[in-house]
Design a protein around this motif. Structure first.
Motif, PDB file in Angstrom:
ATOM      1  N   GLN A  70      -0.534   3.642   7.174  1.00 12.53           N
ATOM      2  CA  GLN A  70       0.638   3.492   8.030  1.00 12.53           C
ATOM      3  C   GLN A  70       1.742   2.737   7.288  1.00 12.53           C
ATOM      4  OE1 GLN A  70      -0.092   1.115  11.526  1.00 12.53           O
ATOM      5  NE2 GLN A  70       1.957   1.463  12.386  1.00 12.53           N
ATOM      6  N   PHE A  71       1.373   1.706   6.566  1.00  5.65           N
ATOM      7  CA  PHE A  71       2.316   0.915   5.774  1.00  5.65           C
ATOM      8  C   PHE A  71       3.060   1.797   4.772  1.00  5.65           C
ATOM      9  CE2 PHE A  71       2.358  -2.199   1.983  1.00  5.65           C
ATOM     10  CZ  PHE A  71       3.637  -2.644   2.249  1.00  5.65           C
ATOM     11  N   CYS A  72       2.327   2.607   4.015  1.00  5.18           N
ATOM     12  CA  CYS A  72       2.954   3.514   3.045  1.00  5.18           C
ATOM     13  C   CYS A  72       3.898   4.490   3.738  1.00  5.18           C
ATOM     14  CB  CYS A  72       1.885   4.291   2.275  1.00  5.18           C
ATOM     15  SG  CYS A  72       0.973   3.316   1.063  1.00  5.18           S
ATOM     16  N   ALA A  73       3.463   5.025   4.876  1.00  4.34           N
ATOM     17  CA  ALA A  73       4.287   5.996   5.599  1.00  4.34           C
ATOM     18  C   ALA A  73       5.577   5.358   6.106  1.00  4.34           C
ATOM     19  CB  ALA A  73       3.491   6.603   6.745  1.00  4.34           C
ATOM     20  N   ILE A  74       5.498   4.127   6.590  1.00 15.26           N
ATOM     21  CA  ILE A  74       6.697   3.422   7.048  1.00 15.26           C
ATOM     22  C   ILE A  74       7.654   3.207   5.879  1.00 15.26           C
ATOM     23  CG2 ILE A  74       7.589   1.233   7.946  1.00 15.26           C
ATOM     24  CD1 ILE A  74       4.934   1.021   9.548  1.00 15.26           C
ATOM     25  N   MET A  75       7.120   2.750   4.755  1.00 16.20           N
ATOM     26  CA  MET A  75       7.958   2.536   3.582  1.00 16.20           C
ATOM     27  C   MET A  75       8.642   3.824   3.143  1.00 16.20           C
ATOM     28  SD  MET A  75       5.888  -0.124   1.090  1.00 16.20           S
ATOM     29  CE  MET A  75       7.201  -0.014  -0.144  1.00 16.20           C
ATOM     30  N   ALA A  76       7.877   4.911   3.062  1.00 13.97           N
ATOM     31  CA  ALA A  76       8.439   6.183   2.611  1.00 13.97           C
ATOM     32  C   ALA A  76       9.489   6.702   3.581  1.00 13.97           C
ATOM     33  CB  ALA A  76       7.325   7.204   2.426  1.00 13.97           C
ATOM     34  N   ALA A 106      -0.306  11.679   1.347  1.00 15.34           N
ATOM     35  CA  ALA A 106       0.104  12.402   2.555  1.00 15.34           C
ATOM     36  C   ALA A 106       1.233  11.676   3.273  1.00 15.34           C
ATOM     37  CB  ALA A 106      -1.087  12.577   3.493  1.00 15.34           C
ATOM     38  N   GLY A 107       1.266  10.340   3.144  1.00 12.78           N
ATOM     39  CA  GLY A 107       2.287   9.549   3.817  1.00 12.78           C
ATOM     40  C   GLY A 107       3.601   9.441   3.076  1.00 12.78           C
ATOM     41  N   GLY A 108       3.658   9.936   1.831  1.00 13.89           N
ATOM     42  CA  GLY A 108       4.917   9.942   1.111  1.00 13.89           C
ATOM     43  C   GLY A 108       4.980   9.109  -0.147  1.00 13.89           C
ATOM     44  N   ALA A 109       3.886   8.467  -0.552  1.00 18.67           N
ATOM     45  CA  ALA A 109       3.884   7.757  -1.830  1.00 18.67           C
ATOM     46  C   ALA A 109       4.101   8.752  -2.965  1.00 18.67           C
ATOM     47  CB  ALA A 109       2.580   7.000  -2.018  1.00 18.67           C
ATOM     48  N   GLU A 110       4.749   8.296  -4.035  1.00 16.86           N
ATOM     49  CA  GLU A 110       5.103   9.211  -5.122  1.00 16.86           C
ATOM     50  C   GLU A 110       4.474   8.851  -6.460  1.00 16.86           C
ATOM     51  OE1 GLU A 110       9.326  10.865  -4.869  1.00 16.86           O
ATOM     52  OE2 GLU A 110       9.521   8.901  -3.921  1.00 16.86           O
ATOM     53  N   LEU A 111       3.909   7.661  -6.567  1.00 13.43           N
ATOM     54  CA  LEU A 111       3.348   7.183  -7.823  1.00 13.43           C
ATOM     55  C   LEU A 111       2.188   6.270  -7.497  1.00 13.43           C
ATOM     56  CD1 LEU A 111       3.844   6.992 -11.001  1.00 13.43           C
ATOM     57  CD2 LEU A 111       5.165   4.920 -10.491  1.00 13.43           C
ATOM     58  N   VAL A 112       1.256   6.115  -8.440  1.00 11.15           N
ATOM     59  CA  VAL A 112       0.092   5.254  -8.243  1.00 11.15           C
ATOM     60  C   VAL A 112       0.028   4.204  -9.343  1.00 11.15           C
ATOM     61  CG1 VAL A 112      -2.428   5.138  -8.088  1.00 11.15           C
ATOM     62  CG2 VAL A 112      -1.219   7.148  -7.220  1.00 11.15           C
ATOM     63  N   LEU A 113      -0.209   2.953  -8.957  1.00  8.50           N
ATOM     64  CA  LEU A 113      -0.597   1.916  -9.898  1.00  8.50           C
ATOM     65  C   LEU A 113      -2.107   1.770  -9.783  1.00  8.50           C
ATOM     66  CD1 LEU A 113       0.141  -0.327 -11.915  1.00  8.50           C
ATOM     67  CD2 LEU A 113       0.315  -1.885  -9.966  1.00  8.50           C
ATOM     68  N   LEU A 114      -2.820   2.095 -10.856  1.00  5.59           N
ATOM     69  CA  LEU A 114      -4.281   2.155 -10.808  1.00  5.59           C
ATOM     70  C   LEU A 114      -4.909   0.842 -11.247  1.00  5.59           C
ATOM     71  CD1 LEU A 114      -6.907   3.708 -10.390  1.00  5.59           C
ATOM     72  CD2 LEU A 114      -6.714   4.527 -12.747  1.00  5.59           C
ATOM     73  N   GLY A 115      -5.696   0.247 -10.357  1.00  2.00           N
ATOM     74  CA  GLY A 115      -6.508  -0.907 -10.684  1.00  2.00           C
ATOM     75  C   GLY A 115      -7.984  -0.556 -10.561  1.00  2.00           C
ATOM     76  N   TYR A 116      -8.832  -1.581 -10.568  1.00  2.00           N
ATOM     77  CA  TYR A 116     -10.273  -1.374 -10.500  1.00  2.00           C
ATOM     78  C   TYR A 116     -10.871  -2.395  -9.537  1.00  2.00           C
ATOM     79  CZ  TYR A 116      -9.268   1.480 -14.546  1.00  2.00           C
ATOM     80  OH  TYR A 116      -8.727   2.441 -15.367  1.00  2.00           O
ATOM     81  N   PRO A 117     -11.917  -2.035  -8.798  1.00  2.00           N
ATOM     82  CA  PRO A 117     -12.470  -2.914  -7.763  1.00  2.00           C
ATOM     83  C   PRO A 117     -13.071  -4.202  -8.332  1.00  2.00           C
ATOM     84  CG  PRO A 117     -13.192  -0.638  -7.449  1.00  2.00           C
ATOM     85  CD  PRO A 117     -12.552  -0.695  -8.790  1.00  2.00           C
ATOM     86  N   PRO A 118     -13.125  -5.262  -7.549  1.00  2.00           N
ATOM     87  CA  PRO A 118     -13.678  -6.528  -8.025  1.00  2.00           C
ATOM     88  C   PRO A 118     -15.134  -6.450  -8.456  1.00  2.00           C
ATOM     89  CG  PRO A 118     -12.426  -6.863  -6.006  1.00  2.00           C
ATOM     90  CD  PRO A 118     -12.539  -5.384  -6.193  1.00  2.00           C
TER      91      PRO A 118
END
Length: 336
Positions: A70-76, A106-118
């Motif tokens: 929802q956060f991503c969709a609001i931002m987009a 699906a919500g409109g993000a256009e790029l990914v910053l890839l990290g790794y889980p703890p």
């Protein structure tokens, strides 16, 4: 959905990843039960006004997958093609991260910053490559690789993600479009090596302004982000434009003028144990007109000596921080 195919991702990145990208941290309502949509829209709009070309939808806070989508969709929706939304891929497992990126796409993000889980503790770099490949295959979005000590990979190599590993990723994963150069910190050798080896292949990002401003006078650095630059208001996007136009003297003058704010930022602990104090980042941006306001617990805390030092640094740098009382930060500019 992505505006481009995987085959087009690098061309898209070359055209669109030019400028500075900050970080948007989701604000919660006063009772911390849901997202504060008005606050999020306020922060996106101010980021655009300040000249940022992108903003990271920060997921390194207490938020569910569904709330994050929802956060991503609001931002987009608020950005409306005026600023790219960058998905923050640092959820708990590979499966969670695949689900999250697909929801963000699906919500409109256009790029990914890839990290790794703890809990991701690879025995060798092949496991890192396998994780990265599985993630990249699950999305059409362009992916920015992120060498940094946070992931704990320096036990395998001082550069965090050394050139042979990055070469495998760049050559075999077509939607790898950029590299965020923070490997081997606090040294800059790994970043210089990565630029030398890959600047013709993918977009180079030097997110630390104290490195980017001088280095961009010697080499091509099209992108600076994602980062804490909302602390400087509209200044860093302006400096980046100077650098792209070849106004190195103007950029250098601005570099020195902002030094009191830089020193204040560096003297207030920003992180510990690999986790950034996002509440502190919210305060730093609040000084420049962003929303501030609640985050769910657990979160880092912000105390009076920190606030006093950061505010004074901005004042000395001529950044004109808000005159609002610090107590109003915890309520936010758009309370719900």
């Amino acid at each position: 959905m992505a505006r481009y195919t995987k085959a087009e991702a690098r061309d898209w990145a070359r055209q669109n990843m030019v400028g500075v990208a900050n970080v948007t941290i989701p604000t919660m309502t006063a009772d911390c039960t849901r997202l504060n949509e008005k606050a999020i829209r306020h922060d996106v709009e101010l980021s655009i006004e300040h000249g940022f070309v992108g903003s990271l939808a920060c997921s390194e806070v207490a938020i569910t997958l569904e709330e994050y989508a929802q956060f991503c969709a609001i931002m987009a929706d608020q950005a409306k093609d005026r600023m790219m939304v960058v998905h923050h891929a640092v959820f708990n497992t590979l499966e969670d991260n695949i689900k999250a990126v697909q929801m963000a796409e699906a919500g409109g993000a256009e790029l990914v910053l890839l990290g790794y889980p703890p809990t991701f503790y690879p025995k060798d770099y092949q496991q890192v490559i396998d994780y990265t490949r599985a993630f990249c295959e699950a999305t059409n979005l362009g992916v920015m690789l992120f060498p940094i000590p946070t992931w704990g990979f320096q036990r395998l190599h001082p550069a965090d993600l050394p050139v042979p590993v990055l070469r495998e990723m760049v050559d075999t994963m077509p939607n790898v479009v950029a590299i965020k150069c923070e490997g081997g910190m606090p040294q800059i050798m790994a970043g210089i090596e990565v630029h030398r080896e890959f600047h013709k292949d993918v977009v180079m990002s030097f997110p630390l302004e104290n490195e980017m401003i001088p280095l961009a006078q010697l080499m091509d650095i099209p992108f600076c982000g994602t980062n804490y630059s909302a602390y400087y208001g509209p200044l860093l996007p302006r400096i980046h434009k100077m650098l792209r136009a070849g106004d190195f003297a103007g950029a250098t003058e601005a570099f020195y003028k902002m030094d009191p704010a830089r020193k204040a930022f560096n003297n207030v602990p920003q992180a510990g144990g690999g986790l950034i104090n996002r509440m502190l980042w919210k305060y730093e941006s609040w000084l420049q007109g962003y929303n501030g306001g609640p985050l769910r617990h657990p979160t880092g805390r912000v105390h009076a000596p920190m606030m006093s030092a950061l505010r004074r640094g901005q004042e000395l740098a001529g950044l004109n921080p808000t005159q609002d009382s610090d107590e109003l930060f915890f309520i936010g500019r758009n309370p719900e």
